[in-house]
Design a protein around this motif. Sequence first.
Motif, mmCIF file in Angstrom:
data_model
loop_
_atom_site.group_PDB
_atom_site.id
_atom_site.type_symbol
_atom_site.label_atom_id
_atom_site.label_comp_id
_atom_site.label_asym_id
_atom_site.label_seq_id
_atom_site.Cartn_x
_atom_site.Cartn_y
_atom_site.Cartn_z
ATOM 1 N N GLY A 1 23.732 30.357 17.011
ATOM 2 C CA GLY A 1 22.944 30.518 15.787
ATOM 3 C C GLY A 1 23.854 30.916 14.645
ATOM 4 O O GLY A 1 25.065 31.087 14.814
ATOM 5 N N ARG A 2 23.270 31.061 13.462
ATOM 6 C CA ARG A 2 24.062 31.448 12.294
ATOM 7 C C ARG A 2 24.552 32.889 12.448
ATOM 8 O O ARG A 2 23.853 33.748 12.973
ATOM 9 C CB ARG A 2 23.240 31.340 11.010
ATOM 10 C CG ARG A 2 22.810 29.939 10.659
ATOM 11 C CD ARG A 2 22.182 29.916 9.274
ATOM 12 N NE ARG A 2 23.190 30.095 8.231
ATOM 13 C CZ ARG A 2 22.902 30.252 6.941
ATOM 14 N NH1 ARG A 2 21.645 30.301 6.541
ATOM 15 N NH2 ARG A 2 23.865 30.384 6.058
ATOM 16 N N SER A 3 25.753 33.136 11.970
ATOM 17 C CA SER A 3 26.271 34.503 11.976
ATOM 18 C C SER A 3 27.379 34.618 10.938
ATOM 19 O O SER A 3 27.847 33.623 10.385
ATOM 20 C CB SER A 3 26.801 34.891 13.367
ATOM 21 O OG SER A 3 27.885 34.067 13.754
ATOM 22 N N TRP A 4 27.763 35.840 10.690
ATOM 23 C CA TRP A 4 28.882 36.097 9.793
ATOM 24 C C TRP A 4 29.899 36.952 10.533
ATOM 25 O O TRP A 4 29.599 37.558 11.562
ATOM 26 C CB TRP A 4 28.426 36.814 8.517
ATOM 27 C CG TRP A 4 28.027 38.258 8.738
ATOM 28 C CD1 TRP A 4 26.818 38.730 9.153
ATOM 29 C CD2 TRP A 4 28.872 39.405 8.586
ATOM 30 N NE1 TRP A 4 26.847 40.095 9.275
ATOM 31 C CE2 TRP A 4 28.096 40.546 8.925
ATOM 32 C CE3 TRP A 4 30.198 39.580 8.192
ATOM 33 C CZ2 TRP A 4 28.615 41.835 8.879
ATOM 34 C CZ3 TRP A 4 30.714 40.862 8.153
ATOM 35 C CH2 TRP A 4 29.928 41.976 8.482
ATOM 36 N N GLY B 1 28.990 38.710 13.832
ATOM 37 C CA GLY B 1 28.923 37.849 15.001
ATOM 38 C C GLY B 1 30.257 37.423 15.555
ATOM 39 O O GLY B 1 30.338 36.922 16.668
ATOM 40 N N PHE B 2 31.341 37.637 14.775
ATOM 41 C CA PHE B 2 32.652 37.174 15.243
ATOM 42 C C PHE B 2 33.767 37.861 14.466
ATOM 43 O O PHE B 2 33.546 38.431 13.387
ATOM 44 C CB PHE B 2 32.788 35.657 15.092
ATOM 45 C CG PHE B 2 32.738 35.166 13.662
ATOM 46 C CD1 PHE B 2 33.889 35.066 12.889
ATOM 47 C CD2 PHE B 2 31.525 34.800 13.083
ATOM 48 C CE1 PHE B 2 33.830 34.611 11.576
ATOM 49 C CE2 PHE B 2 31.462 34.346 11.771
ATOM 50 C CZ PHE B 2 32.623 34.255 11.022
ATOM 51 N N PRO C 1 23.733 26.184 4.099
ATOM 52 C CA PRO C 1 23.324 26.054 5.511
ATOM 53 C C PRO C 1 24.465 26.291 6.492
ATOM 54 O O PRO C 1 24.315 26.008 7.680
ATOM 55 C CB PRO C 1 22.841 24.606 5.581
ATOM 56 C CG PRO C 1 23.683 23.892 4.579
ATOM 57 C CD PRO C 1 23.895 24.867 3.449
ATOM 58 N N ALA C 2 25.606 26.807 6.028
ATOM 59 C CA ALA C 2 26.778 26.973 6.883
ATOM 60 C C ALA C 2 26.448 27.779 8.142
ATOM 61 O O ALA C 2 25.793 28.819 8.067
ATOM 62 C CB ALA C 2 27.895 27.660 6.108
ATOM 63 N N ALA D 1 12.644 37.553 13.141
ATOM 64 C CA ALA D 1 12.354 36.232 13.715
ATOM 65 C C ALA D 1 13.574 35.335 13.712
ATOM 66 O O ALA D 1 13.591 34.297 14.321
ATOM 67 C CB ALA D 1 11.216 35.569 12.943
ATOM 68 N N GLY D 2 14.616 35.716 12.990
ATOM 69 C CA GLY D 2 15.815 34.881 12.978
ATOM 70 C C GLY D 2 16.404 34.796 11.598
ATOM 71 O O GLY D 2 16.131 35.601 10.727
ATOM 72 N N SER D 3 17.221 33.794 11.398
ATOM 73 C CA SER D 3 17.944 33.644 10.151
ATOM 74 C C SER D 3 17.007 33.244 9.023
ATOM 75 O O SER D 3 15.925 32.704 9.228
ATOM 76 C CB SER D 3 19.042 32.582 10.301
ATOM 77 O OG SER D 3 19.932 32.943 11.319
#
Length: 727
Positions: free
Chosen positions: A162-165, A202-203, A637-638, A703-705
Amino acid sequence: MAAYHDSDGAEQVPAQDAPPPPAELVALARAYGVDVRYPGPGGQAVGARTLVAVLGAMGVAAGSPQEVGEALERHRAEQRERLLPPCVVVRQGRRTALDVPADARLRVELEDGGSWELPRGHSHWVPGDLPLGRHVLTAECGDRTARAALVVAPERLPQLPGRSWGFLAQLYSVLSERSWGMGDLGDLVELARWAGAGLGAGFVQINPLHQALPGAPSDPSPYRPSSRRFADPVHLRIEAVPEYAYLTGAGREQAEELTRCAARLRDEVLVHDALIDRDAVWQLKREALELLHEVPRGPGRQAEYDAYRLREGEWLYRHALWNALAEEHGTDWHHWPKGLRHPDGPQIEHAAKELEERAEFHRWLAWQVDQQLAHAQRAAREAGMPVGLIHDLAVGVHPDGADAWALQDVLAGGISVGAPPDAFNAHGQDWGLPPWRPDALAEAGYAPYAELLRATARHAGALRIDHVMGLFRLWWVPQGHPPTEGAYVRYDAEAMLGVLALEAHRAGTAVIGEDLGTVEPGVREELASRGVLGTSVLWFERDWRGDGAILGPDRWRPGCLATLTTHDLPSTAARLSGEHVELRHRLGLLARPLGEEQGQAAAELADWRAELGRLGLLAEGEPLTMPVLYRFLRATPAELVGVWLPDLVGDPRPQNLPGTWDQYPNWRLPVADGSGDPVTLERLATAPAAGLLARLLAPRSSAGSAPRHVLPSRPTDPDERAPVSGG
């Protein structure tokens, strides 16, 4: 390694003004995948001298018309007589045609021990339901038999959860109060735990940790290593080696003295403004590791070490032997005794016995690094990171180093990778790295490439591939030629991507391609179709084929890592203040007068102010700041948004300034604040910008991004409007 712009449509600069090469030489070059022209006005022709040198690096003599004719006929005869290509790479789920005689009998020996007989017919196919893996394909036709590696790869690479930063960091620059003069794997564990558990990142993406060429002074660039296959023990946290706890007597006293020396070395960087001295750090760590190597291992530790040696096999043997030989004969293997210049040389066996003790030490070092890398990835995932560590794979290796010696049969000797001349660099680029030979790599079943990917991805949640366009083609510069006199050499992109997909699948890692710079049409599309993410830098996302206007967030590609900067670019603070132009002016790197460059930089910022105002992200008169720019990235949307770690404290200095060598301290700067004062990891963790960005980039609901293409509202928190990073 790239020049950071998207120049698909950039005008190229003529470079090779020699007469066009003869038709037979052109045909021979094309037969071996050498482009005889490169993009430019009307297409720039590659000179005959360059074609001869490039072909020579593939073992093809083409110095005279007679040699060219003989080589061309020999190549055609080999193609006619060959039952199978040297390696077959197919995608699972697709039936793939094979060009073999109709009466040939085909059999697949599976890597797990099973076998498949392929049906005969007017044509032959590799069925789409073969299991993933590296198999062996055998063809029998009359009295002829041929065998080839058969790689069955997944259609797409593993995808992100999923999306993360997350943070982008040069590990050596992130010193904690426990570092030995440069950031290490212990600091990476702390960074990952803080970023994951404390901020919800996330990373963490880090620079290549490949082993550097030994010796002093060493090359500090992580992108020109001795080995990409093994990581450098200079990154070890000495106190985290389990045997450290069992030092006694004189060994304990010596270790404590080394620790005191390390503290002084750390203070030189953090307190007295010294540059990071990798050689001094390694001198201390090596002494400590020599002590630890002598500590007896318990039966459990010994069993772990034995299992590691078994897993690494011949690769570890050769790597350790090269390091032992380099201690004895110097680091440039080209000048070793002749019998040692090849890993299968006549004196190798004798030398290996003579140097077994030193080779064993280097095997043990490789094990220690592997263990600490594994621990760092576990710590990142345990801290809640869905991705964890993103390791960086450099585009090549130092020509004098361990990999160049061990893999010389599949690397092109006398050739360096670079970039052709273009409107942004009329002189081209020479990176000093030998490339894969596409013919030899195929003959080897792509095993050396697969092993490199497997090793780099082993302790990673994702893998960044530097200059990912090199999976399709590389600019070869023959030794003694300027970068303007090179040629593009083609690789089998289907095979390179297939092997990448298989190894990424087995490791469960996503892949990010560094696709900045000149990119051949269709490459980004092909990478995206296979699930390889790209890299998008805010300042370069413009309509380069149109009017050059800034691309709004809804026009960004989703499959990318979006950033404000990279290790080769100005920091956000410098770009917002204009200091990056002044730095290049002081070093004599500007191609135009200072006023013109400053005017262009100011105009670029004005464009962004206008665009951000149009989007409702920046009020009239409000300063352009780092948080405003990240709000824009958050609206794209990255899949990934990367935060340059030094931006948290407004560090204006780039870690690397392309075009410089000794004029600028590339790869030797600690993270510092806006005044140039070094900042420890402990202080970074208290930076107000860290919490600000964590709130800004976090998912907007349980609920998410946040919905993609929806702009986040302008903040009401006044802290989010503060000019954290310049401007």
